[in-house]
Design a protein around this motif. Structure first.
Motif, PDB file in Angstrom:
ATOM      1  N   THR A 121       0.799  -1.231   0.000  1.00  0.00           N
ATOM      2  CA  THR A 121       0.000   0.000   0.000  1.00  0.00           C
ATOM      3  C   THR A 121       0.828   1.276   0.000  1.00  0.00           C
ATOM      4  N   ARG A 122       2.130   1.188   0.365  1.00  0.00           N
ATOM      5  CA  ARG A 122       2.941   2.401   0.497  1.00  0.00           C
ATOM      6  C   ARG A 122       4.055   2.430  -0.547  1.00  0.00           C
ATOM      7  N   PRO A 123       4.394   3.631  -1.061  1.00  0.00           N
ATOM      8  CA  PRO A 123       5.483   3.727  -2.037  1.00  0.00           C
ATOM      9  C   PRO A 123       6.799   3.162  -1.516  1.00  0.00           C
ATOM     10  N   GLN A 124       7.129   3.427  -0.250  1.00  0.00           N
ATOM     11  CA  GLN A 124       8.402   2.933   0.272  1.00  0.00           C
ATOM     12  C   GLN A 124       8.442   1.401   0.336  1.00  0.00           C
ATOM     13  N   ASP A 125       7.284   0.784   0.524  1.00  0.00           N
ATOM     14  CA  ASP A 125       7.248  -0.674   0.562  1.00  0.00           C
ATOM     15  C   ASP A 125       7.380  -1.256  -0.842  1.00  0.00           C
ATOM     16  N   LEU A 126       6.718  -0.641  -1.807  1.00  0.00           N
ATOM     17  CA  LEU A 126       6.863  -1.091  -3.187  1.00  0.00           C
ATOM     18  C   LEU A 126       8.291  -0.881  -3.666  1.00  0.00           C
ATOM     19  N   ALA A 136      10.940  -0.938  -1.834  1.00  0.00           N
ATOM     20  CA  ALA A 136      11.764  -1.961  -1.180  1.00  0.00           C
ATOM     21  C   ALA A 136      11.648  -3.291  -1.921  1.00  0.00           C
ATOM     22  N   CYS A 137      10.433  -3.634  -2.367  1.00  0.00           N
ATOM     23  CA  CYS A 137      10.245  -4.871  -3.121  1.00  0.00           C
ATOM     24  C   CYS A 137      11.053  -4.849  -4.412  1.00  0.00           C
ATOM     25  N   VAL A 138      11.076  -3.701  -5.069  1.00  0.00           N
ATOM     26  CA  VAL A 138      11.864  -3.556  -6.291  1.00  0.00           C
ATOM     27  C   VAL A 138      13.348  -3.703  -5.985  1.00  0.00           C
ATOM     28  N   GLU A 139      13.810  -2.978  -4.986  1.00  0.00           N
ATOM     29  CA  GLU A 139      15.229  -2.977  -4.637  1.00  0.00           C
ATOM     30  C   GLU A 139      15.717  -4.354  -4.203  1.00  0.00           C
ATOM     31  N   LEU A 140      14.902  -5.053  -3.437  1.00  0.00           N
ATOM     32  CA  LEU A 140      15.322  -6.339  -2.880  1.00  0.00           C
ATOM     33  C   LEU A 140      15.183  -7.497  -3.863  1.00  0.00           C
ATOM     34  N   GLY A 141      14.448  -7.295  -4.932  1.00  0.00           N
ATOM     35  CA  GLY A 141      14.314  -8.344  -5.942  1.00  0.00           C
ATOM     36  C   GLY A 141      13.155  -9.292  -5.709  1.00  0.00           C
ATOM     37  N   VAL A 142      12.091  -8.798  -5.081  1.00  0.00           N
ATOM     38  CA  VAL A 142      10.879  -9.599  -4.939  1.00  0.00           C
ATOM     39  C   VAL A 142      10.336  -9.930  -6.331  1.00  0.00           C
ATOM     40  N   ASP A 143       9.739 -11.092  -6.484  1.00  0.00           N
ATOM     41  CA  ASP A 143       9.291 -11.529  -7.803  1.00  0.00           C
ATOM     42  C   ASP A 143       7.931 -10.968  -8.203  1.00  0.00           C
ATOM     43  N   ALA A 144       7.051 -10.759  -7.222  1.00  0.00           N
ATOM     44  CA  ALA A 144       5.697 -10.292  -7.533  1.00  0.00           C
ATOM     45  C   ALA A 144       5.136  -9.507  -6.360  1.00  0.00           C
ATOM     46  N   VAL A 145       4.230  -8.596  -6.668  1.00  0.00           N
ATOM     47  CA  VAL A 145       3.512  -7.866  -5.617  1.00  0.00           C
ATOM     48  C   VAL A 145       2.025  -8.005  -5.868  1.00  0.00           C
ATOM     49  N   GLY A 146       1.265  -8.081  -4.771  1.00  0.00           N
ATOM     50  CA  GLY A 146      -0.181  -8.134  -4.854  1.00  0.00           C
ATOM     51  C   GLY A 146      -0.762  -6.773  -4.528  1.00  0.00           C
ATOM     52  N   ILE A 147      -1.607  -6.264  -5.415  1.00  0.00           N
ATOM     53  CA  ILE A 147      -2.271  -4.980  -5.215  1.00  0.00           C
ATOM     54  C   ILE A 147      -3.737  -5.268  -4.928  1.00  0.00           C
ATOM     55  N   ASN A 148      -4.149  -5.066  -3.684  1.00  0.00           N
ATOM     56  CA  ASN A 148      -5.491  -5.408  -3.247  1.00  0.00           C
ATOM     57  C   ASN A 148      -6.458  -4.286  -3.614  1.00  0.00           C
ATOM     58  N   LEU A 149      -7.456  -4.628  -4.401  1.00  0.00           N
ATOM     59  CA  LEU A 149      -8.420  -3.638  -4.879  1.00  0.00           C
ATOM     60  C   LEU A 149      -9.814  -3.873  -4.292  1.00  0.00           C
ATOM     61  N   TRP A 150      -9.852  -4.533  -3.145  1.00  0.00           N
ATOM     62  CA  TRP A 150     -11.117  -4.784  -2.466  1.00  0.00           C
ATOM     63  C   TRP A 150     -11.280  -3.805  -1.312  1.00  0.00           C
ATOM     64  N   SER A 151     -12.350  -3.039  -1.327  1.00  0.00           N
ATOM     65  CA  SER A 151     -12.560  -2.007  -0.309  1.00  0.00           C
ATOM     66  C   SER A 151     -12.781  -2.584   1.082  1.00  0.00           C
ATOM     67  N   PRO A 203       9.826  -2.006 -12.389  1.00  0.00           N
ATOM     68  CA  PRO A 203      10.216  -2.535 -13.698  1.00  0.00           C
ATOM     69  C   PRO A 203       9.298  -3.671 -14.128  1.00  0.00           C
ATOM     70  N   PRO A 204       9.283  -3.981 -15.426  1.00  0.00           N
ATOM     71  CA  PRO A 204       8.436  -5.070 -15.928  1.00  0.00           C
ATOM     72  C   PRO A 204       8.738  -6.419 -15.270  1.00  0.00           C
ATOM     73  N   ALA A 205       9.947  -6.603 -14.770  1.00  0.00           N
ATOM     74  CA  ALA A 205      10.305  -7.873 -14.153  1.00  0.00           C
ATOM     75  C   ALA A 205       9.526  -8.143 -12.871  1.00  0.00           C
ATOM     76  N   LEU A 206       9.016  -7.101 -12.233  1.00  0.00           N
ATOM     77  CA  LEU A 206       8.220  -7.274 -11.018  1.00  0.00           C
ATOM     78  C   LEU A 206       6.775  -7.520 -11.437  1.00  0.00           C
ATOM     79  N   GLU A 207       6.300  -8.730 -11.220  1.00  0.00           N
ATOM     80  CA  GLU A 207       4.955  -9.108 -11.627  1.00  0.00           C
ATOM     81  C   GLU A 207       3.903  -8.387 -10.777  1.00  0.00           C
ATOM     82  N   ARG A 208       2.874  -7.892 -11.442  1.00  0.00           N
ATOM     83  CA  ARG A 208       1.796  -7.177 -10.768  1.00  0.00           C
ATOM     84  C   ARG A 208       0.544  -8.059 -10.767  1.00  0.00           C
ATOM     85  N   VAL A 209       0.053  -8.353  -9.572  1.00  0.00           N
ATOM     86  CA  VAL A 209      -1.136  -9.192  -9.428  1.00  0.00           C
ATOM     87  C   VAL A 209      -2.243  -8.362  -8.780  1.00  0.00           C
ATOM     88  N   GLY A 210      -3.361  -8.227  -9.458  1.00  0.00           N
ATOM     89  CA  GLY A 210      -4.502  -7.507  -8.896  1.00  0.00           C
ATOM     90  C   GLY A 210      -5.401  -8.464  -8.143  1.00  0.00           C
TER      91      GLY A 210
END
Length: 208
Positions: A11-16, A18-33, A54-61
């Motif tokens: 949910t936060r820019p600094q957390d996203l 960090a995921c990019v910097e550390l090399g996480v493979d995918a992030v989940g973006i929760n779109l449920w209120s 970057p495109p290498a970080l998979e985005r999962v909605g």
């Protein structure tokens, strides 16, 4: 054994970042209120625009009971790689690449990938509501399910933390781990992430 890591409920820019910097493979973006980690589409767009992963970080909605239009608009606006839908249309993915969630421990003899075929399966605990409860599933069953569903890629979710990730990998041998609460700071209000926990989880996933 090296497996992938998805950090869910970012949910936060600094957390996203960090995921990019550390090399996480995918992030989940929760779109449920209804989730404390839920973002509006505008909030999610702003998050991705600020960090520009970057495109290498998979985005999962992640969606709960959405309409087809809501899913398609979000997939286009956020450039989602996969959709994870809970509800009446969770199997179809509305024609988009999707993640099939298997909750609980259904009979292995009846466990078959649905049609259309998902991009991967995710094994999660059966809990009231829509996940995020930090409860593990039966890892013995999960290990058998990984074999049963092969060659479909199978990931594991539910109650995974830096403390048990290595054991989960050893026992279940999944293709990846999907972690939400196990990546969060103590007392997190809106899914705020703990960088140290992500580092430890990545070490477990990379066999370090």
């Amino acid at each position: 054994m090296s497996v992938k890591l998805k950090v869910c409920g970012v949910t936060r820019p600094q957390d996203l970042a960090a995921c990019v910097e550390l090399g996480v493979d995918a992030v989940g973006i929760n779109l449920w209120s209804g989730s404390r980690r839920g973002l509006t589409l505008a909030e999610a767009e702003a998050l991705l625009a600020e960090v520009r992963p970057p495109p290498a970080l998979e985005r999962v909605g992640v969606f709960v009971e959405p309409t087809a239009d809501e899913v398609r608009r979000a997939a286009e606006a956020l450039q989602l790689d996969l959709v994870q839908i809970v509800g009446a249309q969770e199997v179809t993915g509305f024609g988009l690449p999707y993640l099939w969630v298997v909750r609980g421990t259904p009979a292995l003899a009846e466990l078959r990938a649905p049609t259309p075929r998902p991009a991967r399966a995710l094994l999660d605990a059966a809990v009231p509501g829509y996940g995020g409860a930090g409860q593990t599933t039966d890892w013995g069953w999960a290990a058998a399910a990984v074999q049963r569903l092969a060659p479909l890629e199978v990931w594991l979710a539910g109650g995974i933390t830096a403390r048990n990730a290595a054991l989960a990998i050893q026992q279940v041998r999944p293709a990846g781990l999907d972690v939400a609460s196990g990546t969060e700071l103590a007392g997190a209000i809106r899914g705020e992430k703990d960088r140290a926990a992500i580092v430890e989880l990545l070490a477990a996933c990379r066999g370090g």
